[in-house]
Write a protein that holds these residues in place. Structure first.
Motif, PDB file in Angstrom:
ATOM      1  N   THR A 208       0.831  -1.203   0.000  1.00 15.56           N
ATOM      2  CA  THR A 208       0.000   0.000   0.000  1.00 15.56           C
ATOM      3  C   THR A 208       0.865   1.253   0.000  1.00 15.56           C
ATOM      4  OG1 THR A 208      -1.758  -1.139   1.188  1.00 15.56           O
ATOM      5  CG2 THR A 208      -1.773   1.258   1.268  1.00 15.56           C
ATOM      6  N   CYS A 209       1.864   1.273   0.875  1.00 23.21           N
ATOM      7  CA  CYS A 209       2.759   2.436   0.962  1.00 23.21           C
ATOM      8  C   CYS A 209       3.556   2.620  -0.332  1.00 23.21           C
ATOM      9  CB  CYS A 209       3.716   2.280   2.147  1.00 23.21           C
ATOM     10  SG  CYS A 209       2.887   2.305   3.751  1.00 23.21           S
ATOM     11  N   ALA A 210       3.984   1.505  -0.922  1.00 21.16           N
ATOM     12  CA  ALA A 210       4.735   1.575  -2.167  1.00 21.16           C
ATOM     13  C   ALA A 210       3.866   2.153  -3.279  1.00 21.16           C
ATOM     14  CB  ALA A 210       5.239   0.190  -2.556  1.00 21.16           C
ATOM     15  N   GLN A 211       2.623   1.720  -3.357  1.00 21.42           N
ATOM     16  CA  GLN A 211       1.718   2.227  -4.374  1.00 21.42           C
ATOM     17  C   GLN A 211       1.508   3.730  -4.221  1.00 21.42           C
ATOM     18  OE1 GLN A 211      -2.152   0.399  -4.351  1.00 21.42           O
ATOM     19  NE2 GLN A 211      -2.862   1.520  -6.150  1.00 21.42           N
ATOM     20  N   ALA A 212       1.354   4.171  -2.975  1.00 21.46           N
ATOM     21  CA  ALA A 212       1.166   5.600  -2.705  1.00 21.46           C
ATOM     22  C   ALA A 212       2.411   6.394  -3.086  1.00 21.46           C
ATOM     23  CB  ALA A 212       0.835   5.813  -1.235  1.00 21.46           C
ATOM     24  N   LEU A 213       3.584   5.870  -2.758  1.00 19.03           N
ATOM     25  CA  LEU A 213       4.833   6.563  -3.063  1.00 19.03           C
ATOM     26  C   LEU A 213       5.046   6.675  -4.570  1.00 19.03           C
ATOM     27  CD1 LEU A 213       7.374   7.900  -1.980  1.00 19.03           C
ATOM     28  CD2 LEU A 213       8.460   5.664  -1.884  1.00 19.03           C
ATOM     29  N   LEU A 214       4.751   5.606  -5.295  1.00 21.15           N
ATOM     30  CA  LEU A 214       4.881   5.634  -6.745  1.00 21.15           C
ATOM     31  C   LEU A 214       3.941   6.666  -7.348  1.00 21.15           C
ATOM     32  CD1 LEU A 214       5.091   1.782  -7.383  1.00 21.15           C
ATOM     33  CD2 LEU A 214       6.955   3.422  -7.652  1.00 21.15           C
ATOM     34  N   GLU A 215       2.727   6.730  -6.801  1.00 23.26           N
ATOM     35  CA  GLU A 215       1.745   7.707  -7.292  1.00 23.26           C
ATOM     36  C   GLU A 215       2.234   9.127  -7.033  1.00 23.26           C
ATOM     37  OE1 GLU A 215      -1.834   8.670  -9.106  1.00 23.26           O
ATOM     38  OE2 GLU A 215      -1.501   6.614  -8.451  1.00 23.26           O
ATOM     39  N   GLN A 216       2.741   9.368  -5.818  1.00 22.46           N
ATOM     40  CA  GLN A 216       3.212  10.700  -5.455  1.00 22.46           C
ATOM     41  C   GLN A 216       4.417  11.110  -6.299  1.00 22.46           C
ATOM     42  OE1 GLN A 216       1.792  12.825  -3.042  1.00 22.46           O
ATOM     43  NE2 GLN A 216       3.167  14.325  -3.916  1.00 22.46           N
ATOM     44  N   SER A 217       5.230  10.141  -6.697  1.00 22.35           N
ATOM     45  CA  SER A 217       6.442  10.419  -7.472  1.00 22.35           C
ATOM     46  C   SER A 217       6.187  10.423  -8.978  1.00 22.35           C
ATOM     47  CB  SER A 217       7.517   9.372  -7.142  1.00 22.35           C
ATOM     48  OG  SER A 217       7.788   9.343  -5.760  1.00 22.35           O
ATOM     49  N   ASN A 218       4.935  10.263  -9.362  1.00 22.52           N
ATOM     50  CA  ASN A 218       4.550  10.257 -10.785  1.00 22.52           C
ATOM     51  C   ASN A 218       5.272   9.183 -11.587  1.00 22.52           C
ATOM     52  OD1 ASN A 218       2.743  12.512 -10.615  1.00 22.52           O
ATOM     53  ND2 ASN A 218       4.529  13.860 -10.512  1.00 22.52           N
ATOM     54  N   VAL A 219       5.483   8.036 -10.962  1.00 28.57           N
ATOM     55  CA  VAL A 219       6.102   6.904 -11.666  1.00 28.57           C
ATOM     56  C   VAL A 219       5.063   6.276 -12.591  1.00 28.57           C
ATOM     57  CG1 VAL A 219       7.142   4.618 -11.398  1.00 28.57           C
ATOM     58  CG2 VAL A 219       7.747   6.456  -9.817  1.00 28.57           C
TER      59      VAL A 219
END
Length: 533
Positions: A208-219
């Motif tokens: 969940t945290c990884a998905q959020a971080l990727l979203e925030q980083s525009n990956v």
């Protein structure tokens, strides 16, 4: 060409405010000085607003000032805490402290106009006069509850809760990791409001945290249809006989990859032999350029991504899996197109000759660092013996050569700075531990071989005057050297040869002095921090 009315107003406003200096001018008085006619008042006010927006002038305590006259500057908000923040000047990159009461609700990423403040402190401080341009409005965070109030605490955006407006279309609960959007900005942070636009799930789960971080980083998670179609065609086409016939055929060589046990793509391999006192080392990389052609959809997408992104126990690849895990991955017992550095080294570890060839290879085995380390320490299991049967001589020959390369590098004065990478241990989707990555003999061997191949590539580029990108380590600043000298002196180390603009040998000598002492970790870290980025 005659100036437009907008340009004329702009010039008059700047001239009059410059003359007024730090006294400033009320808007009505400024209009009189600029001789604004009744039917031009709206355009005049709009020009004032536009000049404020771009930071050339500032409205402060009812008056209008020239930004230059007040000494104000534009800056980017870098980070925020509950009671203060830091902005970075756009003209000289200096970081400036701003107390919470002077932030005017500015958020990370905003471009702001800042007035310097006189204080007794050495570090610069300022006050935000206006927000020139708002930064990003979406952010990830965790839902929290304080009494009856539901808020979201941003992951990176800020260090304080932001009130949530209700959104009946989205179902979320306390403890969820969410994507939120600022919907209202007040004049202070406590007045801001946001609403949830997406729910990822339980914030305690690594995925969940990884998905959020990727979203925030525009990956970019998904590949466009054109790139996927190209990848499918390349995978289906495979490797033609005409292509292998035009390459150096190394499929009969004892070539194998060596990576971590959790590696998801295999992009380099090695092979070694020895004739008399001369080593023949070959470093092979997957020939991705054969498949990703300039101007193709794959090339465009790879350019946008820039790199593969590794996180926890997963990866977002730069290329579709048909390439990254398929035809461009040096999987064992499969023919692969590669690009090979053929390196000839003498008995002392000196590079005698090199060549680069397009090749075709077939890896014998998927080598694993930990397994190679067990072989080198004679602690391998029967299973490992069977897996690496026929490769033992090559593995120990690799260590023999790597030891000589390491010795030469030390003799040249290269500092042996120890750094430790970390890896996240994930069990059932939960990050259970953070462990140091063990760097054993096998890791050092591959590092040395890759360094040698890179040196050969750089030498070729230099001699043939090929445009090339180099990483250059500048000398440390005199201030950093002085700080290092003081710290090392307090630890009882000899720094008499440590001069400004020193060469690496002097840093290496300091590290050697600290070996096998209780404060080696301190010395190692201090030396690392003294070096230029």
């Amino acid at each position: 060409m005659a100036k437009s009315k907008k340009e004329l107003f702009s010039d008059k406003i700047i001239v009059n405010l410059t003359k007024a200096g730090k006294k400033g001018i009320f808007v009505k008085e400024l209009g009189d000085r600029c001789r604004v006619k009744a039917n031009d008042k709206n355009q005049f006010k709009k020009e004032i607003s536009d000049l404020i927006h771009i930071g050339k002038i500032v409205s402060f305590k009812g008056k209008i000032f020239s930004s230059k006259a007040l000494g104000v500057f534009s800056a980017k908000v870098e980070r925020l805490n509950k009671t203060f923040g830091f902005v970075r000047r756009e003209d000289n990159e200096e970081e400036v402290f701003v107390a919470g009461k002077f932030l005017k609700g500015a958020m990370v990423g905003d471009t702001v106009l800042v007035k310097p403040l006189k204080t007794a402190k050495d570090s610069p401080e300022g006050e935000v006069l206006s927000i020139i341009e708002e930064g990003f409005s979406t952010f990830t965070g965790v839902i929290v509850k304080d009494g009856v109030l539901i808020s979201v605490i941003p992951d990176q955006f800020a260090k304080f809760p932001i009130m949530l407006r209700s959104n009946d279309e989205i179902d979320y609960k306390v403890g969820d990791k969410v994507l939120a959007k600022l919907t209202y900005r007040g004049n202070s942070h406590r007045d801001h409001k946001a609403e949830v636009v997406e729910v990822y799930g339980d914030a305690q789960l690594a995925a969940t945290c990884a998905q959020a971080l990727l979203e925030q980083s525009n990956v970019r998670m998904e590949f466009p249809a054109e790139a996927i179609e190209e990848a499918h065609k390349l995978e289906k086409k495979g490797i033609s006989e005409s292509e292998t016939a035009s390459r150096l055929d190394l499929r009969a060589e004892n070539i194998f990859t060596i990576d971590g046990a959790d590696s998801m793509d295999l992009d380099d391999a090695v092979s070694i032999s020895k004739m008399g006192d001369v080593y023949q080392l070959s470093v092979h990389i997957a020939d991705v350029s054969h498949y990703v052609r300039y101007g193709s959809a794959l090339d465009g997408e790879a350019f946008e991504r820039g790199t593969s992104v590794y996180y926890a126990n997963k990866v977002v690849p730069m290329l579709p899996k048909e390439l990254s895990n398929g035809i461009c991955s040096l999987n064992p017992n499969e023919d692969r197109l590669s690009f090979s550095a053929l390196l000839t080294i003498d008995s002392g570890g000196k590079l005698l000759d090199f060549d680069f060839k397009k090749s075709v290879i077939c890896s014998r085995v998927k080598g694993v660092y930990s397994e190679i380390n067990d072989i080198l320490s004679r602690e391998e299991s029967e299973e490992i013996k069977q897996k690496y049967a026929g490769l033992y001589d090559h593995i120990f020959l690799m260590k023999e050569l790597a030891d000589k390369l390491i010795k030469n590098r030390v003799n040249r004065g290269a500092p042996e700075i120890e750094t430790t990478e970390s890896k996240i241990k994930v069990i059932d989707g939960v990050a259970s531990d953070i462990e140091p990555r063990i760097r054993g003999e096998a890791e050092r061997i591959i590092e040395e071989f890759m360094l040698l191949a890179n040196e050969a590539a750089a030498t070729l580029a230099k001699t043939q005057e090929i445009p090339f990108v180099y990483r250059v380590h500048e000398n440390p600043t005199p201030e950093k050297i002085e700080g290092l000298r003081k710290t090392m002196g307090l630890l009882g180390l000899d720094t008499s040869k440590l001069k400004d603009g020193q060469n690496p040998m002097e840093l290496a000598a300091i590290l050697r002095q600290a070996e096998d002492t209780p404060f080696f970790v301190i010395v190692n870290r201090t030396v690392l921090r003294s070096m230029a980025k």
